[in-house]
Enzyme design. Sequence first.
Site, PDB file in Angstrom:
ATOM      1  N   GLN A  50      -8.519  -1.769   5.802  1.00 26.48           N
ATOM      2  CA  GLN A  50      -7.511  -2.632   6.411  1.00 26.48           C
ATOM      3  C   GLN A  50      -6.462  -1.867   7.209  1.00 26.48           C
ATOM      4  O   GLN A  50      -5.728  -2.468   7.993  1.00 26.48           O
ATOM      5  CB  GLN A  50      -6.844  -3.478   5.317  1.00 26.48           C
ATOM      6  CG  GLN A  50      -7.821  -4.438   4.672  1.00 26.48           C
ATOM      7  CD  GLN A  50      -7.178  -5.291   3.607  1.00 26.48           C
ATOM      8  OE1 GLN A  50      -7.189  -4.927   2.443  1.00 26.48           O
ATOM      9  NE2 GLN A  50      -6.595  -6.399   3.996  1.00 26.48           N
ATOM     10  N   ARG A 107      -0.744   2.353  -3.988  1.00 28.13           N
ATOM     11  CA  ARG A 107      -2.159   2.083  -4.233  1.00 28.13           C
ATOM     12  C   ARG A 107      -2.876   2.243  -2.910  1.00 28.13           C
ATOM     13  O   ARG A 107      -2.532   1.598  -1.919  1.00 28.13           O
ATOM     14  CB  ARG A 107      -2.344   0.670  -4.771  1.00 28.13           C
ATOM     15  CG  ARG A 107      -3.811   0.367  -4.989  1.00 28.13           C
ATOM     16  CD  ARG A 107      -4.035  -1.025  -5.495  1.00 28.13           C
ATOM     17  NE  ARG A 107      -5.449  -1.296  -5.459  1.00 28.13           N
ATOM     18  CZ  ARG A 107      -5.973  -2.495  -5.432  1.00 28.13           C
ATOM     19  NH1 ARG A 107      -5.195  -3.557  -5.472  1.00 28.13           N
ATOM     20  NH2 ARG A 107      -7.276  -2.656  -5.379  1.00 28.13           N
ATOM     21  N   HIS A 127     -13.096  -0.960  -2.232  1.00 30.51           N
ATOM     22  CA  HIS A 127     -12.370  -2.161  -1.798  1.00 30.51           C
ATOM     23  C   HIS A 127     -13.192  -2.833  -0.685  1.00 30.51           C
ATOM     24  O   HIS A 127     -12.785  -2.874   0.465  1.00 30.51           O
ATOM     25  CB  HIS A 127     -10.968  -1.782  -1.331  1.00 30.51           C
ATOM     26  CG  HIS A 127      -9.984  -2.922  -1.301  1.00 30.51           C
ATOM     27  ND1 HIS A 127      -8.791  -2.903  -1.974  1.00 30.51           N
ATOM     28  CD2 HIS A 127     -10.019  -4.125  -0.672  1.00 30.51           C
ATOM     29  CE1 HIS A 127      -8.118  -4.040  -1.757  1.00 30.51           C
ATOM     30  NE2 HIS A 127      -8.846  -4.794  -0.963  1.00 30.51           N
ATOM     31  N   ASN A 172     -12.091  -3.526  -6.556  1.00 31.38           N
ATOM     32  CA  ASN A 172     -11.078  -4.525  -6.255  1.00 31.38           C
ATOM     33  C   ASN A 172     -11.703  -5.912  -6.276  1.00 31.38           C
ATOM     34  O   ASN A 172     -12.660  -6.184  -5.552  1.00 31.38           O
ATOM     35  CB  ASN A 172     -10.484  -4.268  -4.865  1.00 31.38           C
ATOM     36  CG  ASN A 172      -9.413  -5.292  -4.533  1.00 31.38           C
ATOM     37  OD1 ASN A 172      -8.374  -5.350  -5.190  1.00 31.38           O
ATOM     38  ND2 ASN A 172      -9.674  -6.147  -3.550  1.00 31.38           N
ATOM     39  N   GLU A 173     -11.164  -6.784  -7.096  1.00 25.16           N
ATOM     40  CA  GLU A 173     -11.482  -8.210  -7.127  1.00 25.16           C
ATOM     41  C   GLU A 173     -12.974  -8.542  -7.079  1.00 25.16           C
ATOM     42  O   GLU A 173     -13.478  -9.108  -6.098  1.00 25.16           O
ATOM     43  CB  GLU A 173     -10.782  -8.918  -5.953  1.00 25.16           C
ATOM     44  CG  GLU A 173      -9.272  -8.806  -6.019  1.00 25.16           C
ATOM     45  CD  GLU A 173      -8.561  -9.684  -4.997  1.00 25.16           C
ATOM     46  OE1 GLU A 173      -9.222 -10.206  -4.085  1.00 25.16           O
ATOM     47  OE2 GLU A 173      -7.344  -9.845  -5.111  1.00 25.16           O
ATOM     48  N   ASN A 295      -4.256  -8.963  -9.613  1.00 28.04           N
ATOM     49  CA  ASN A 295      -3.725  -9.327  -8.291  1.00 28.04           C
ATOM     50  C   ASN A 295      -3.347 -10.795  -8.363  1.00 28.04           C
ATOM     51  O   ASN A 295      -4.182 -11.636  -8.718  1.00 28.04           O
ATOM     52  CB  ASN A 295      -4.790  -9.160  -7.204  1.00 28.04           C
ATOM     53  CG  ASN A 295      -5.277  -7.725  -7.068  1.00 28.04           C
ATOM     54  OD1 ASN A 295      -4.747  -6.818  -7.694  1.00 28.04           O
ATOM     55  ND2 ASN A 295      -6.285  -7.526  -6.237  1.00 28.04           N
ATOM     56  N   TYR A 297      -1.476 -14.022  -6.245  1.00 35.54           N
ATOM     57  CA  TYR A 297      -0.874 -14.554  -5.012  1.00 35.54           C
ATOM     58  C   TYR A 297      -0.378 -15.983  -5.173  1.00 35.54           C
ATOM     59  O   TYR A 297       0.707 -16.324  -4.775  1.00 35.54           O
ATOM     60  CB  TYR A 297      -1.889 -14.502  -3.853  1.00 35.54           C
ATOM     61  CG  TYR A 297      -2.126 -13.095  -3.367  1.00 35.54           C
ATOM     62  CD1 TYR A 297      -1.331 -12.552  -2.374  1.00 35.54           C
ATOM     63  CD2 TYR A 297      -3.120 -12.299  -3.914  1.00 35.54           C
ATOM     64  CE1 TYR A 297      -1.512 -11.243  -1.936  1.00 35.54           C
ATOM     65  CE2 TYR A 297      -3.315 -10.983  -3.491  1.00 35.54           C
ATOM     66  CZ  TYR A 297      -2.508 -10.472  -2.505  1.00 35.54           C
ATOM     67  OH  TYR A 297      -2.678  -9.185  -2.075  1.00 35.54           O
ATOM     68  N   GLU A 369      -1.603  -6.102  -6.956  1.00 35.66           N
ATOM     69  CA  GLU A 369      -1.233  -6.753  -5.691  1.00 35.66           C
ATOM     70  C   GLU A 369      -0.419  -7.991  -5.992  1.00 35.66           C
ATOM     71  O   GLU A 369      -0.740  -8.751  -6.906  1.00 35.66           O
ATOM     72  CB  GLU A 369      -2.474  -7.207  -4.902  1.00 35.66           C
ATOM     73  CG  GLU A 369      -3.290  -6.093  -4.329  1.00 35.66           C
ATOM     74  CD  GLU A 369      -4.524  -6.603  -3.564  1.00 35.66           C
ATOM     75  OE1 GLU A 369      -4.506  -7.748  -3.059  1.00 35.66           O
ATOM     76  OE2 GLU A 369      -5.500  -5.852  -3.505  1.00 35.66           O
ATOM     77  N   TRP A 419       1.668  -6.139  -2.157  1.00 37.97           N
ATOM     78  CA  TRP A 419       0.704  -6.135  -1.055  1.00 37.97           C
ATOM     79  C   TRP A 419       1.436  -6.726   0.131  1.00 37.97           C
ATOM     80  O   TRP A 419       1.772  -7.886   0.091  1.00 37.97           O
ATOM     81  CB  TRP A 419      -0.537  -6.967  -1.391  1.00 37.97           C
ATOM     82  CG  TRP A 419      -1.528  -6.865  -0.266  1.00 37.97           C
ATOM     83  CD1 TRP A 419      -1.577  -7.637   0.860  1.00 37.97           C
ATOM     84  CD2 TRP A 419      -2.563  -5.885  -0.140  1.00 37.97           C
ATOM     85  NE1 TRP A 419      -2.560  -7.206   1.680  1.00 37.97           N
ATOM     86  CE2 TRP A 419      -3.185  -6.130   1.107  1.00 37.97           C
ATOM     87  CE3 TRP A 419      -3.009  -4.818  -0.929  1.00 37.97           C
ATOM     88  CZ2 TRP A 419      -4.247  -5.352   1.568  1.00 37.97           C
ATOM     89  CZ3 TRP A 419      -4.069  -4.063  -0.471  1.00 37.97           C
ATOM     90  CH2 TRP A 419      -4.677  -4.341   0.761  1.00 37.97           C
ATOM     91  N   GLU A 426      -6.499  -8.281   8.118  1.00 37.92           N
ATOM     92  CA  GLU A 426      -6.635  -9.236   7.010  1.00 37.92           C
ATOM     93  C   GLU A 426      -8.039  -9.872   6.999  1.00 37.92           C
ATOM     94  O   GLU A 426      -8.197 -11.068   7.113  1.00 37.92           O
ATOM     95  CB  GLU A 426      -5.502 -10.266   7.098  1.00 37.92           C
ATOM     96  CG  GLU A 426      -5.430 -11.291   5.994  1.00 37.92           C
ATOM     97  CD  GLU A 426      -5.589 -10.757   4.570  1.00 37.92           C
ATOM     98  OE1 GLU A 426      -5.070  -9.686   4.265  1.00 37.92           O
ATOM     99  OE2 GLU A 426      -6.279 -11.429   3.791  1.00 37.92           O
ATOM    100  N   TRP A 427      -9.045  -9.032   6.891  1.00 38.53           N
ATOM    101  CA  TRP A 427     -10.431  -9.490   6.741  1.00 38.53           C
ATOM    102  C   TRP A 427     -10.784 -10.596   7.747  1.00 38.53           C
ATOM    103  O   TRP A 427     -10.564 -10.422   8.936  1.00 38.53           O
ATOM    104  CB  TRP A 427     -10.692  -9.909   5.280  1.00 38.53           C
ATOM    105  CG  TRP A 427     -10.258  -8.857   4.289  1.00 38.53           C
ATOM    106  CD1 TRP A 427      -9.229  -8.941   3.402  1.00 38.53           C
ATOM    107  CD2 TRP A 427     -10.814  -7.540   4.109  1.00 38.53           C
ATOM    108  NE1 TRP A 427      -9.114  -7.784   2.683  1.00 38.53           N
ATOM    109  CE2 TRP A 427     -10.070  -6.906   3.080  1.00 38.53           C
ATOM    110  CE3 TRP A 427     -11.867  -6.818   4.699  1.00 38.53           C
ATOM    111  CZ2 TRP A 427     -10.344  -5.606   2.638  1.00 38.53           C
ATOM    112  CZ3 TRP A 427     -12.135  -5.530   4.247  1.00 38.53           C
ATOM    113  CH2 TRP A 427     -11.396  -4.953   3.243  1.00 38.53           C
ATOM    114  N   PHE A 435       1.020  -9.418   6.074  1.00 36.19           N
ATOM    115  CA  PHE A 435       1.432  -9.306   4.670  1.00 36.19           C
ATOM    116  C   PHE A 435       2.444  -8.181   4.444  1.00 36.19           C
ATOM    117  O   PHE A 435       2.904  -7.972   3.334  1.00 36.19           O
ATOM    118  CB  PHE A 435       0.214  -8.999   3.785  1.00 36.19           C
ATOM    119  CG  PHE A 435      -0.543 -10.204   3.299  1.00 36.19           C
ATOM    120  CD1 PHE A 435      -0.249 -10.775   2.075  1.00 36.19           C
ATOM    121  CD2 PHE A 435      -1.564 -10.763   4.059  1.00 36.19           C
ATOM    122  CE1 PHE A 435      -0.954 -11.874   1.605  1.00 36.19           C
ATOM    123  CE2 PHE A 435      -2.275 -11.863   3.607  1.00 36.19           C
ATOM    124  CZ  PHE A 435      -1.961 -12.423   2.368  1.00 36.19           C
TER     125      PHE A 435
END
Length: 475
Positions: A50, A107, A127, A172-173, A295, A297, A369, A419, A426-427, A435
Amino acid sequence: MSIGLLLLLIIVGSPVNADGPVCPPTPSNKLSRAHFPEGFLFGTATAAYQVEGAVNETCRGPSVWDIYCKKYPEKCNGDNGTQAVEFFYRYKEDVQLMKNLNTDAFRLSISWTRIFPRIIPFVTVFHWDTPQSLENEYGGFLSANIVKDFREYAEYVFQEYGGKVKHWITFNEPWVFAHAGYDVGKKAPGRCSPYAKERTVKGECLGGRSGYEAYLVSHNLLNAHAEAVEAFRQCEKCKGGKIGIAHSPAWFEPHDFKDAQNGATVDHIVGHRLPKFTTEQKAKLRNSADFVGINYYTSTFSNHMEKPNHAELRFKQDSLVEWKDKNINEVSIGSKPATAELAVYSRGFRKVLKYVKDKYANPEIIIMENGYGEKLGDNDTVAVGTADYNRETYLKRHLLSMYEAICEDKVNVTGYFVWSLLDNFEWQEGFKTRFGLYYIDFKNNLTRHEKVSGKYYREFLSQGVRPSAIKKDEL
Ligand code: BGC
């Protein structure tokens, strides 16, 4: 202070006794670092793909995201990834930004590890950037072959950096990786069954089978995690370090005030579609995390799904939880400013932390995050982007909820990462969703500008700096 003692302080983390975290007597002034236990770490987070750019530099090979965004730019909101190219050259500038923020930790992804002399690195091994070569060769995480290759890769990075880096995250996730990449197709490699394709996905599913592949991928990923942890624990120079995994548990409020489900047992619904772990694999997975990364949000309402469609199998459907934007009275969860990506609901943060404490025998938790995304559209200028009062409010509320979770609910949280340090790629949203605590001016040589939220975090962290944190700078 000797390096040995310094490392010990870092590893021991925040003090905990039989009653849980030890919080200082509540300072009367506004919430700051001073309210949190001694040794609690605050930082910011990023991920290599990213922010790194430089896709064709040195010996870096393409990842699934390079190929995905290059070949299908519409799936990445028109961005093909190459705009980030210059980020690669800004290490020094960005370390300075972290120091300006008074953060303790960062991180990051492995290719950034060389350059953080006074900031504690937390390194994520994976990630989401699967090498495209492995995707071509055997389908990446769809194949059990990934387990051996991932272990080899993890062993390499542990050997290379394990002496200095003492905090590691394998994956990650996993849920987002499996769901977004293989159930609804909104992230690379963009696989899904046509009936499961998410509304926002541009173009077709790039192959896939929604009710199957996400399980296969999760299964292989978990085995890869267990192998990497075994390798880490066998690595001599990694001794004294900690390793975990970063999850993104959703918090659900009940849609109709009946009991909602979180972590439902799905094996009887999924049946033969759920790959089985061997006895040996189970043994390796047991106790395979020294801490749990979380994480957080947003939250959502949920309902028990009365009528799952058995003809159209889907990973997300199998939990029999229906995700709802509004409750039965048509009320939305929390608040959602016009430019916000997601609803702001800080109460869910405290609740999910308490849930994990109670359900999973009070593990050490690190918030890997937490942050606020916004799409400014045509108004996206430095002036508008840096006046991010909504992000400031988001951080204030979430820091307060985390404080309550730690000091009132006695959840063993030992660190927190916002984050993100910078606006970044952002993908599937490309560069259009921001962010960062620092605004990146994409039209003007990628210059960094501190936002109101950055100033807030800097001031929050400047209060109550304890001896353990100050000593770090003497290194
Ligand atoms: C991911 C980040 C992402 C962030 C905001 C998290 O799920 O780990 O890579 O940028 O959410 O969408």
